[in-house]
Scaffold this motif. Sequence first.
Motif, short mmCIF file in Angstrom:
data_model
loop_
_atom_site.label_atom_id
_atom_site.label_comp_id
_atom_site.label_asym_id
_atom_site.label_seq_id
_atom_site.Cartn_x
_atom_site.Cartn_y
_atom_site.Cartn_z
N GLU A 38 -10.86 48.78 81.75
CA GLU A 38 -11.24 50.01 81.06
C GLU A 38 -11.20 51.18 82.05
O GLU A 38 -11.90 51.15 83.06
CB GLU A 38 -12.65 49.90 80.48
N CYS A 39 -10.40 52.18 81.72
CA CYS A 39 -10.40 53.39 82.55
C CYS A 39 -11.57 54.28 82.20
O CYS A 39 -11.95 55.16 82.96
CB CYS A 39 -9.09 54.15 82.37
N LYS A 40 -12.14 54.08 80.99
CA LYS A 40 -13.30 54.81 80.46
C LYS A 40 -12.99 56.24 80.05
O LYS A 40 -13.90 56.99 79.70
CB LYS A 40 -14.46 54.78 81.47
N GLU A 41 -11.71 56.61 80.09
CA GLU A 41 -11.35 57.98 79.77
C GLU A 41 -10.40 58.11 78.58
O GLU A 41 -10.41 59.13 77.89
CB GLU A 41 -10.70 58.65 81.00
N CYS A 42 -9.59 57.10 78.33
CA CYS A 42 -8.57 57.20 77.27
C CYS A 42 -9.20 57.03 75.88
O CYS A 42 -10.34 56.56 75.76
CB CYS A 42 -7.47 56.16 77.49
N PRO A 43 -8.48 57.40 74.81
CA PRO A 43 -9.03 57.27 73.45
C PRO A 43 -9.47 55.85 73.11
O PRO A 43 -10.47 55.66 72.41
CB PRO A 43 -7.86 57.73 72.57
N HIS A 44 -8.73 54.84 73.60
CA HIS A 44 -9.12 53.46 73.31
C HIS A 44 -10.46 53.12 73.95
O HIS A 44 -11.31 52.47 73.34
CB HIS A 44 -8.03 52.49 73.80
N CYS A 45 -10.65 53.51 75.20
CA CYS A 45 -11.90 53.20 75.89
C CYS A 45 -13.09 53.91 75.25
O CYS A 45 -14.21 53.40 75.27
CB CYS A 45 -11.80 53.59 77.36
#
Length: 260
Positions: free
Chosen positions: A98-105
């Motif tokens: 998880e990058c924690k920034e993208c729409p999926h996260c």
Amino acid sequence: MATAGKVIKCKAAVAWEAGKPLSMEEVEVAPPQAMEVRVKILFTSLCHTDVYFWEAKGQTPMFPRIFGHEAGGIVESVGEGVTELAPGDHVLPVFTGECKECPHCKSAESNMCDLLRINTDRGVMIGDGKSRFSIDGKPIYHFVGTSTFSEYTVMHVGCVAKINPEAPLDKVCVLSCGISTGLGASINVAKPPKGSTVAIFGLGAVGLAAAEGARIAGASRIIGVDLNASRFEEARKFGCTEFVNPKDHTKPVQQVCFFL
């Protein structure tokens, strides 16, 4: 730590060719770069996914490679920009990071991170497109961003989860894949309504976790289906209420479950 910023030599199980026995080798593990973490692996499990890709099924063959993605370890050092982890932290690898920034996260419905979603054909680090493993200067490829069949490995910080240091790493290592996969399949995907009947096919680690998830969701009947009847007693601890061994029946197993 004394090894921070330095290349570490350690043992790793290296797959040189598809389907050939793994070879214990001394590998060099480079220091973590920006947004990366180097972890000392203390315990690692074997998942069928490792076997599947070791046999080079359904992928572009990529060898030599270090497999493994279900493990527990301790952070040895961190790269530039890593603030949420520190040397000494107990951690689990997460192959779908998880990058924690993208729409999926940021979505409650998906964890397929735009940056760190599982990619079995990528054998290098995302940051610079290079491997952190080598033998005599020649690169050894990574596997799903984790490569836990090595005493030390380097992962993107988004593929590392910090855990309670009191948790026994030899047991919680299966949370990296088997348990989270099965539990998530029940609770987040199947979402069985309270009082429903659920059938679980296969009572290995994933199946037992799926049964536990169905129990947590409130299923009233959880039917465990497995060819190995010796698994049934243990499966009761995870919520299974009834069992079917397909070898005991001539009808298709779905019909047997339906008429129980």
